[in-house]
Design an enzyme around this catalytic site. Sequence first.
Site: not given
Lengths: 426, 182
Positions: B141-143, A296
């Site tokens: 979540c991932h910016g 991840y």
Amino acid sequence: MSQHSTTYVPKSAFGRWFESRLPIAGLVHSSFVAFPVPRNLTYFWTFGAILVFMLVSQIVTGVFLAMYYTPNAAMAFQSVEHIMRDVNYGWLIRYLHANGASMFFIAVYIHIFRNFYYGSYKAPREVLYILGVIIFILMMATAFMGYVLPWGQMSFWGATVITNLFSAIPVVGETIVHYLWGGYSVGNPTLNRFFSLHYLLPFMIAGVVILHIWALHVPGQNNPTGIPIKSGKDAVPFTPYATIKDIFAVVVFMIFFAYWVFYIPNYLGHADNYIPANPAVTPAHIVPEWYFLPFYAILRAIPDKLGGVIAMFSAILIWVFMPWLDTSKVRSTAYRPLYKQFFWVFVAVCVLLGWLGSRPAEGWYVIASQICTVYYFAHFLIVLPVLGFVERPLPLPNSILESVMGVQKGGAGMPAGANAEPQSKG
Amino acid sequence: MAETTTHVAEPTRRDFLYIATGAAAAVGGATLVWPFIQSLAPDAATKAAGAPVEVDLTPIAEGQIVKIFWRGNLIFIRHRSAQEIKAAQDVNVASLRDPQADSERVKNGKDQWLVVYGNCTHLGCVPLGNAGEYNGWFCPCHGSVFDTSGRVRGGPAPINLPIPPYSFVSDTKLIIGQEATA
């Protein structure tokens, strides 16, 4: 390895009658009784047996959970709570299954890094090793789909994020994702099919495990020296030596397993997964289960959707090429002073990636993830090929026996022929 | 059986039958896979659930973001303030990752209403409203960062938040899932 080819002779008349029709007792005898095992194996070689135990444990607990679980988006969450509260010992079966997944991965990571350290992936064990990589990929798919089934917030959003990875594929990505979902978003059809596949995949794993063990029994086990068995004195029969050692290791591992199940059963989970799935709200901080974290982190390190997905899948697929990327003739890292240092740096980088994967994707975490990702790939693409040429390995012992008993003076308790085999080194 | 094809210069009738049978088996096998793959696609009920939905805009205050579902997808309806509209328009379009002027993302004369899909174009999380550097959306979540026009301005998302098909029935009512028929 012909020293231990003691052929199986059935004792009873029925045994002879049966053996001439289905020689399964002979197969078991030659594979798990008379099979020669290097005499210098450490406890790192018991993880294969531990993994077989975990697979069986997951299948048995899973079959029972499937009797009480409902794979429907409206009822799945309730049915899991029903298992926890109403089903007799349901809490135990579910906690064994949920923590069992983590135990399975702990064991498989030790197994994999033992293989990396002792060069077990090298010739003639490439196919054995690649089958192992396939098992690992199947394990990841199974674990991912299993985590979706409780239909909590982490289940739902984990499913959304992971299935959306395929939307990064140019042109057909969106169609593929709709086929995965059976709809236009993660929903009931997705849950239902994930349940079906989650039940199927462990049996596929069991099938590949049989191939893995078969491929293992062709060259036999590697060992801490990395040099092959050269004479009968290098080996002991599988039963009783390996059998008892494996059973002992499994029992110790069960104690470790039981500690998680009975004392901290939710430690490895996420509190958000006790909130029913809500497609309108994403949890503030979503992370996958711990065993996916290094991959991840690699996904998030690349500031490009397709690039991140490719990097993440490559991080596993690159393992397949390891037997050919590693140019060293010496198997065991014990005799590779330079590689030993790189090996531990690699382990540290993997652990660090795992930690970074659990952090939010911001600030220096991203930069650290990027550095670690570059190093991860450099280990395979630069360190492994180059070290084989520049490293000067330590002298190898002449035999496994010699590595265990030390070099014996002529005639001192060891037959002169024992370490005089003319075979070349590993 | 003694005479095998390798000894025969001319192809025989048996060769033809062999190839024809193999081809029929291959085509038949591949054809049989089709219904199984196709069964994975969104089914008739899922597609039928995609009927257009009407939304009453009167209760949506300025600055508010409302979430609704259409076809199982989350949709944001944002009542933009004058300041937010100005911020969305005062952008050098060429500098964007997915260049699109704000005027292309709203209906003509309805600048205050922004209607976009509510899942991040990276991996599908729901971005948080009125957050991020441009005060549009920020995906936890991932910016990924989106501006007040729902355009991607940072992070890993590759494209802007897409616009669902919709049209205004009246000044205070819009219908999602149906473009205006000219």
